[in-house]
Design a protein around this motif. Sequence first.
Motif, PDB file in Angstrom:
ATOM      1  N   LEU A 251      16.610 -37.855 -43.151  1.00 40.24           N
ATOM      2  CA  LEU A 251      16.616 -37.244 -41.605  1.00 40.24           C
ATOM      3  C   LEU A 251      17.637 -37.942 -40.832  1.00 40.24           C
ATOM      4  CD1 LEU A 251      12.895 -36.840 -40.908  1.00 40.24           C
ATOM      5  CD2 LEU A 251      14.356 -34.777 -41.620  1.00 40.24           C
ATOM      6  N   GLU A 252      17.842 -39.378 -41.004  1.00 37.05           N
ATOM      7  CA  GLU A 252      18.848 -39.844 -39.808  1.00 37.05           C
ATOM      8  C   GLU A 252      20.302 -39.697 -40.260  1.00 37.05           C
ATOM      9  OE1 GLU A 252      20.394 -44.717 -39.674  1.00 37.05           O
ATOM     10  OE2 GLU A 252      18.053 -44.267 -39.877  1.00 37.05           O
ATOM     11  N   GLU A 253      20.330 -39.477 -41.758  1.00 37.03           N
ATOM     12  CA  GLU A 253      21.747 -39.276 -42.147  1.00 37.03           C
ATOM     13  C   GLU A 253      22.008 -37.611 -41.995  1.00 37.03           C
ATOM     14  OE1 GLU A 253      24.061 -41.445 -42.618  1.00 37.03           O
ATOM     15  OE2 GLU A 253      22.676 -42.952 -42.708  1.00 37.03           O
ATOM     16  N   ALA A 254      21.115 -36.878 -42.231  1.00 35.49           N
ATOM     17  CA  ALA A 254      21.311 -35.377 -42.205  1.00 35.49           C
ATOM     18  C   ALA A 254      21.878 -34.952 -40.683  1.00 35.49           C
ATOM     19  CB  ALA A 254      20.230 -34.535 -42.473  1.00 35.49           C
ATOM     20  N   LYS A 255      20.836 -35.777 -39.527  1.00 27.73           N
ATOM     21  CA  LYS A 255      21.125 -35.200 -38.320  1.00 27.73           C
ATOM     22  C   LYS A 255      22.477 -35.691 -37.713  1.00 27.73           C
ATOM     23  CE  LYS A 255      16.113 -35.631 -37.182  1.00 27.73           C
ATOM     24  NZ  LYS A 255      15.145 -36.401 -36.314  1.00 27.73           N
ATOM     25  N   LYS A 256      23.307 -36.753 -38.681  1.00 25.98           N
ATOM     26  CA  LYS A 256      24.904 -36.739 -38.105  1.00 25.98           C
ATOM     27  C   LYS A 256      25.729 -35.497 -38.134  1.00 25.98           C
ATOM     28  CE  LYS A 256      24.359 -41.676 -39.321  1.00 25.98           C
ATOM     29  NZ  LYS A 256      24.924 -42.732 -40.334  1.00 25.98           N
ATOM     30  N   ILE A 257      25.091 -34.882 -39.205  1.00 27.16           N
ATOM     31  CA  ILE A 257      25.939 -33.476 -39.649  1.00 27.16           C
ATOM     32  C   ILE A 257      25.318 -32.328 -39.523  1.00 27.16           C
ATOM     33  CG2 ILE A 257      28.013 -34.939 -41.004  1.00 27.16           C
ATOM     34  CD1 ILE A 257      26.365 -34.013 -43.421  1.00 27.16           C
ATOM     35  N   VAL A 258      24.160 -32.298 -39.226  1.00 29.79           N
ATOM     36  CA  VAL A 258      23.578 -31.001 -38.845  1.00 29.79           C
ATOM     37  C   VAL A 258      22.702 -31.093 -37.615  1.00 29.79           C
ATOM     38  CG1 VAL A 258      21.634 -29.229 -39.765  1.00 29.79           C
ATOM     39  CG2 VAL A 258      23.106 -30.751 -41.433  1.00 29.79           C
ATOM     40  N   PRO A 259      23.146 -31.550 -36.321  1.00 31.18           N
ATOM     41  CA  PRO A 259      22.374 -31.881 -35.253  1.00 31.18           C
ATOM     42  C   PRO A 259      21.627 -30.815 -34.568  1.00 31.18           C
ATOM     43  CG  PRO A 259      24.803 -31.330 -34.833  1.00 31.18           C
ATOM     44  CD  PRO A 259      24.740 -31.144 -36.304  1.00 31.18           C
ATOM     45  N   GLN A 260      21.865 -29.514 -34.871  1.00 30.74           N
ATOM     46  CA  GLN A 260      20.986 -28.580 -33.944  1.00 30.74           C
ATOM     47  C   GLN A 260      19.524 -28.455 -34.920  1.00 30.74           C
ATOM     48  OE1 GLN A 260      24.008 -28.203 -35.851  1.00 30.74           O
ATOM     49  NE2 GLN A 260      25.374 -26.762 -34.488  1.00 30.74           N
ATOM     50  N   GLN A 261      18.770 -28.064 -33.950  1.00 28.47           N
ATOM     51  CA  GLN A 261      17.522 -27.777 -34.832  1.00 28.47           C
ATOM     52  C   GLN A 261      17.378 -26.398 -35.041  1.00 28.47           C
ATOM     53  OE1 GLN A 261      14.540 -30.377 -34.826  1.00 28.47           O
ATOM     54  NE2 GLN A 261      16.855 -31.365 -35.033  1.00 28.47           N
ATOM     55  N   ILE A 262      17.961 -25.377 -34.495  1.00 28.92           N
ATOM     56  CA  ILE A 262      17.776 -23.928 -35.136  1.00 28.92           C
ATOM     57  C   ILE A 262      19.233 -23.558 -35.351  1.00 28.92           C
ATOM     58  CG2 ILE A 262      15.959 -23.460 -33.566  1.00 28.92           C
ATOM     59  CD1 ILE A 262      18.027 -22.310 -31.571  1.00 28.92           C
ATOM     60  N   ALA A 263      19.397 -22.474 -36.226  1.00 27.08           N
ATOM     61  CA  ALA A 263      20.821 -22.073 -36.787  1.00 27.08           C
ATOM     62  C   ALA A 263      21.279 -21.283 -35.669  1.00 27.08           C
ATOM     63  CB  ALA A 263      20.274 -20.895 -38.048  1.00 27.08           C
ATOM     64  N   PRO A 264      22.668 -21.253 -36.057  1.00 26.80           N
ATOM     65  CA  PRO A 264      23.630 -21.664 -37.075  1.00 26.80           C
ATOM     66  C   PRO A 264      23.602 -23.271 -36.862  1.00 26.80           C
ATOM     67  CG  PRO A 264      24.803 -20.899 -35.344  1.00 26.80           C
ATOM     68  CD  PRO A 264      23.604 -20.585 -34.739  1.00 26.80           C
ATOM     69  N   PHE A 265      23.853 -23.756 -38.169  1.00 24.91           N
ATOM     70  CA  PHE A 265      23.802 -25.260 -38.262  1.00 24.91           C
ATOM     71  C   PHE A 265      25.243 -25.544 -38.400  1.00 24.91           C
ATOM     72  CE2 PHE A 265      19.751 -24.193 -39.710  1.00 24.91           C
ATOM     73  CZ  PHE A 265      18.931 -24.874 -39.054  1.00 24.91           C
ATOM     74  N   LYS A 266      25.832 -26.788 -38.042  1.00 31.19           N
ATOM     75  CA  LYS A 266      27.215 -26.868 -37.944  1.00 31.19           C
ATOM     76  C   LYS A 266      27.493 -28.362 -37.332  1.00 31.19           C
ATOM     77  CE  LYS A 266      32.026 -25.481 -36.519  1.00 31.19           C
ATOM     78  NZ  LYS A 266      32.731 -24.410 -35.801  1.00 31.19           N
ATOM     79  N   ALA A 267      28.182 -29.139 -38.207  1.00 33.02           N
ATOM     80  CA  ALA A 267      28.653 -30.431 -37.697  1.00 33.02           C
ATOM     81  C   ALA A 267      29.601 -30.325 -36.625  1.00 33.02           C
ATOM     82  CB  ALA A 267      29.535 -31.292 -38.997  1.00 33.02           C
ATOM     83  N   GLN A 268      29.119 -31.476 -35.683  1.00 32.07           N
ATOM     84  CA  GLN A 268      29.785 -31.658 -34.448  1.00 32.07           C
ATOM     85  C   GLN A 268      30.604 -32.742 -34.196  1.00 32.07           C
ATOM     86  OE1 GLN A 268      29.366 -29.127 -31.951  1.00 32.07           O
ATOM     87  NE2 GLN A 268      28.290 -28.118 -33.698  1.00 32.07           N
ATOM     88  N   GLN A 269      30.807 -33.751 -35.188  1.00 28.84           N
ATOM     89  CA  GLN A 269      31.741 -34.767 -35.320  1.00 28.84           C
ATOM     90  C   GLN A 269      32.214 -34.726 -36.651  1.00 28.84           C
ATOM     91  OE1 GLN A 269      29.454 -38.619 -35.433  1.00 28.84           O
ATOM     92  NE2 GLN A 269      27.721 -37.643 -35.976  1.00 28.84           N
ATOM     93  N   GLY A 270      33.534 -35.244 -36.699  1.00 29.32           N
ATOM     94  CA  GLY A 270      34.366 -35.418 -37.928  1.00 29.32           C
ATOM     95  C   GLY A 270      34.513 -33.804 -38.253  1.00 29.32           C
ATOM     96  N   VAL A 271      34.592 -33.670 -39.569  1.00 29.17           N
ATOM     97  CA  VAL A 271      35.288 -32.032 -40.205  1.00 29.17           C
ATOM     98  C   VAL A 271      33.927 -31.314 -39.760  1.00 29.17           C
ATOM     99  CG1 VAL A 271      35.480 -30.777 -42.046  1.00 29.17           C
ATOM    100  CG2 VAL A 271      36.356 -33.081 -42.117  1.00 29.17           C
ATOM    101  N   ALA A 272      34.232 -30.078 -39.344  1.00 24.30           N
ATOM    102  CA  ALA A 272      33.160 -29.032 -38.626  1.00 24.30           C
ATOM    103  C   ALA A 272      32.673 -28.511 -40.091  1.00 24.30           C
ATOM    104  CB  ALA A 272      33.900 -28.006 -37.823  1.00 24.30           C
TER     105      ALA A 272
END
Length: 483
Positions: A251-272
């Motif tokens: 959960l900790e690692e996933a939230k770094k690249i899946v920060p939203q709790q609802i769709a659409p999911f998208k990384a907000q840091q680094g590569v999008a």
Amino acid sequence: MKINTKRNLYLVSALLLVSTLNSCKRDDGLFPVPTTSISDKNVFDTPARIEGVVNGIYKSLKAASLYGGRYLLYQDVRGEDFINVTANSYTAYESWNNSYSSGSNDINNLWSAAYTTINGANILIAALSPGTEVIGTELSKAYIAEAKFLRAVSYFSLVTVFAQPYNKDQGASPGLPLRLQAEVDGNNNDLARSTVAQVYKQILSDLDEAEKDLPENYSTALLNTTRAHKNTARAFKTRVYLTINNYAKVLEEAKKIVPQQIAPFKAQQGVANELQTDITAIFGGNYTTPESILSMPASTTDALSGQSAVGYVYLVNKEYYLNPNGILNDTQWRQADKRRSLLQASGDKQYLKKYAKASPYVDYIPVIRYAEVLLNYAEAAAQAEQLTIAGSLLKAVHQRSDASFEFPGAALASKTDILEAIAKERRIELLGEGLRGHDLLRQLKELPAKGDANIQTPSIPITAQNYIFPAPNTELAANKLFN
């Protein structure tokens, strides 16, 4: 600062790793343009030559027996979703029916490819630590981070097939020889196996250190897909932590690249990184979308051929078809699902065509995709009783390909039911991407019986000797401390 005075020892092995090192520009990715062969005395003396060594490590990882595709094949056919047709020992039949011996070519070639990658990483780490004025401290650190990431992927690929699952005894079983030094001769072959837990500790240490020093992104979509960046390390950590049932860290690692709790999911840091609208575009179309977090590319100059190519095995020669009693006809995979267009019918059988390029087989081979990260996150969330987010992640993956599908209410109402739905979704979404055998072992499930009227193989319980791959003869002969 000058490179370490022991450099020349490392260079000999570096030259063996890369064969003839090539000059390349950064935008060339893993397709360096050959110039001239160079001496072992100056291989680290220019930026282009140093990057040639980095590219050589990637090239080792994409060897035919590793992430060139065959490692994925070995893992997938251990599961229940493929039926073998040819009984061809050169195309993973021994993996399908769990009959590998220490002398099997697949076993020895896989081990060799992974340890070649590991030693290549060790060579680069030793040569560039603590930095070189040729490329500067920051770029040295970035290259070392790439090497550590590739070393982690290689060790993970080995420990998950050649050692008992971590979850069997919390990693107390014998694991692998943990080679962390650059080797240039046969003087240090003898090395006892570390425990499974110690191997995982090293893998996670390498991934943490890689994440710290890897770049946020590169200048092109090609490089963002074929070179490791911060999100690549984060994504791979979700796979590793899921393997050892450390759901909090998933959960900790996933939230770094899946920060939203609802769709659409998208990384907000680094590569999008994000899901693409059409999954079929990822296979045989645009290989460099943000969904493909890391893939092994191929070009006409380094493509595999014949039985070495996973596309040949699955589609051209049709050596495995989809088991009609497996995930193929499960009600969770409707006929309207776009992922069925990644199959090809021939007579009454369905064959996988994710790797559909004809000879010379230049399909990109996926190492990890954003869809897997979402499913890793979903499984960990369900295990943590976070059923709402688990359901949202699951639906995002499924409805990308079948927008009108609705999971029955009961399927998302309990931890047990949602975990079952996630497990099925993994088999649909990640079919042919090397995860099924791995999922069975990490969950301590038997390897299932499968077959048809012509050819069959029995189930393999977790206590059986052939539940894992045997150690290769090459290692047993060279390493007197392997036991």
